[in-house]
Design an enzyme around this catalytic site. Structure first.
Site, PDB file in Angstrom:
ATOM      1  N   HIS A 157      25.456  -4.526  58.412  1.00 32.06           N
ATOM      2  CA  HIS A 157      26.295  -4.276  57.426  1.00 32.06           C
ATOM      3  C   HIS A 157      25.799  -2.855  57.048  1.00 32.06           C
ATOM      4  O   HIS A 157      24.456  -2.823  56.875  1.00 32.06           O
ATOM      5  CB  HIS A 157      26.653  -5.201  56.225  1.00 32.06           C
ATOM      6  CG  HIS A 157      27.788  -4.804  55.635  1.00 32.06           C
ATOM      7  ND1 HIS A 157      27.754  -3.853  54.728  1.00 32.06           N
ATOM      8  CD2 HIS A 157      29.158  -5.302  55.789  1.00 32.06           C
ATOM      9  CE1 HIS A 157      28.870  -3.791  54.023  1.00 32.06           C
ATOM     10  NE2 HIS A 157      29.781  -4.618  54.923  1.00 32.06           N
ATOM     11  N   ASP A 179      32.651 -11.281  58.811  1.00 31.53           N
ATOM     12  CA  ASP A 179      33.409 -11.424  60.048  1.00 31.53           C
ATOM     13  C   ASP A 179      32.906 -12.618  61.074  1.00 31.53           C
ATOM     14  O   ASP A 179      33.449 -13.097  61.949  1.00 31.53           O
ATOM     15  CB  ASP A 179      33.633 -10.345  60.888  1.00 31.53           C
ATOM     16  CG  ASP A 179      34.506  -9.199  60.166  1.00 31.53           C
ATOM     17  OD1 ASP A 179      35.538  -9.576  59.619  1.00 31.53           O
ATOM     18  OD2 ASP A 179      34.353  -8.086  60.235  1.00 31.53           O
TER      19      ASP A 179
END
Ligand code: SDX
Length: 438
Positions: free
Chosen positions: A315, A372
């Site tokens: 991320h 996700d």
């Protein structure tokens, strides 16, 4: 060379041009929490230089009061409330109210908001005919990009972004209608009839009903699934200035209408580096197939000559666990347990996570599972095909997009966004007629 100094009340950074020795002072602005920013708005006027930050790794593009992320600590808050607390105690519509208006609603405010949203769940009947222009095997996100942008053609009475009432109606319409359009998109791609919304159901119950109900028989919403869906929606509602939100803000800065702006957000979300990763994670797990193949795929992910990446990992902001992944993993266990579904992909994902988190490549780069990573497994268990996963992300994120859009449009200093560049093309050169070109 830059050094921070304290100039009475105004903190500043001093920036010195090492060639000329000239210095300028740049103001420093503090937020409520988190890193301060160096205000470079006058930099070009004062020095003739731009800043260069192509992927925005060190750029604050706006002021915002909505969402705060501490990526080092793995903290996510909306309007000061942690995501864990909201996921545990709140409903999706309550979080939508919080994001849009700034505070948790009183019970009267919630009843009114619930009514305002519910009132807008149907779409113009003419929109049904739009779907027929699409192939049945179209990707649902392709349909969503088109249909949501086309809403502007139906709701002319709420396009004036300078009118607060019209802005609010547009926000309510988008939050209310996107689930209806997402469900219609799903029904269209599987060749089933559209289901009109049911306003006696709550947001997530109604969404499941529109996706999985059939006109020929009664549909009973499973409360565990509706609860899990509501939680998934909360977890995806907003996430600061991510790619799709920044796209919505940039589109909106030109004073484009909100339906067009949200459509641009959907387009940006679609990419596998962003919201499209939830579909890609399931595809990756299917490709890995078996725990014994994990080392081979980890090697591929580490190989810079191989485009394969571990989807659902890493991320830009989190250098620690994404707090949403933890909540999702728990919800995933509950849903699979309740449905009595044994999905070997869950075990595979957990093993993949375990091995990756012990691997120096992932440890050194601080790559952790993101939102996700587990969402696809739970959505699959609920009965959604992988191609719908990113659409579900878009349904939830519409709340964040429109709240961020509204915040931006309501700023008195609204100005078109217009980045500059470092030009690396040819300098001026004479035009050569075609017959003289080599
Ligand atoms: C979302 O921004 C948001 O807030 C987004 C989001 C939201 O709610 O809006 O949280 C939703 O988009 C989640 C992210 C979903 N995407 C994926 O899961 C795709 C896989 N992840 C990567 O592509 C990547 O980690 C990103 C896109 C998420 C972040 O990219 P960055 O910040 O540009 O990081 P990077 O590519 O510079 O990576 C740093 C290093 C690199 O290695 P080195 O060149 O330093 O040797 O880590 C490596 C990368 O190659 N790396 C990975 C990896 N992610 C990063 N290596 C293998 N597998 C990965 N997944």
């Amino acid at each position: 060379m830059a050094k921070e100094a304290q100039n009475q009340n105004q903190k500043t950074f001093t920036l010195t041009n090492d060639e000329t020795g000239e210095s300028i002072q740049l103001p420093v602005q503090d937020g409520t929490v988190g890193p301060s920013v160096i205000d470079v708005r006058k930099l070009y006027a004062q020095t003739g230089h731009f800043t260069f930050d192509p992927s925005f790794t060190a750029t604050g593009s706006c002021k915002s009061r909505l969402t705060y992320i501490d990526g080092e600590e793995g903290i996510l808050m909306h309007r000061g409330y942690t995501i864990e607390e909201l996921a545990e105690h709140s409903s999706f519509l309550e979080v939508a109210y919080l994001l849009l208006y700034g505070d948790l609603p009183s019970s009267e405010q919630m009843t009114k908001f619930d009514h305002d949203i519910t009132y807008h769940t149907m779409v113009h009947e003419q929109i049904n005919y739009f779907y027929r222009g699409f192939r049945r095997d179209a990707h649902p996100m392709a349909i969503m990009c088109g249909i949501v942008g086309a809403l502007a053609a139906f709701y002319h009475d709420s396009l004036d972004i300078h009118d607060p009432e019209q802005r609010e109606i547009s926000a309510h319409r988008l939050i209310a209608k996107i689930p209806t359009l997402a469900a219609m998109t799903y029904k269209y791609t599987i060749g089933q009839p559209f289901m009109y919304p049911r306003n006696d159901l709550n947001f997530s119950e109604n969404f499941l009903y529109m996706c999985f109900g059939l006109p020929a028989e009664p549909y009973k919403v499973n409360p565990i699934l509706a609860n899990a869906m509501d939680k998934i929606m909360i977890l995806h509602a907003d996430h600061e200035q991510n790619a799709s939100t920044s796209t919505v803000r940039l589109a909106g800065s030109s004073q484009a209408n909100p339906f067009a702006c949200i459509s641009s957000g959907i387009a940006s979300l679609w990419g596998p580096s962003h919201g499209g990763a939830n579909q890609a994670v399931l595809e990756m797990l299917d490709e890995i197939g078996d725990k014994k193949n994990i080392p081979e795929f980890l090697e591929k992910a580490k190989d810079k000559d191989d485009p394969f990446l571990l989807m659902g990992f890493g991320h830009r902001v989190y250098k620690n666990f994404d707090p949403r992944a933890g909540v999702l993993k728990k919800a995933c266990d509950e849903v699979l347990d309740d449905l009595g579904v044994h999905d070997p992909r869950l075990e595979l994902a957990m093993e993949l996570e375990r091995i990756a988190l012990e691997d120096p490549y992932f440890v050194d780069r601080k790559l952790f599972p993101n939102v996700d990573f587990y969402s696809g497994i739970i959505l699959k268990a609920m009965g959604f095909p992988t191609s719908m996963f990113t659409v579900l992300f878009a349904v939830a994120r519409t709340v964040g997009w429109i709240s961020q859009w509204k915040e931006m449009v309501e700023e008195p200093t609204l100005r078109i966004g217009r980045p500059r560049q470092l030009y690396t093309g040819p300098a001026q050169r004479p035009y050569v007629p075609m017959n003289k070109r080599k």
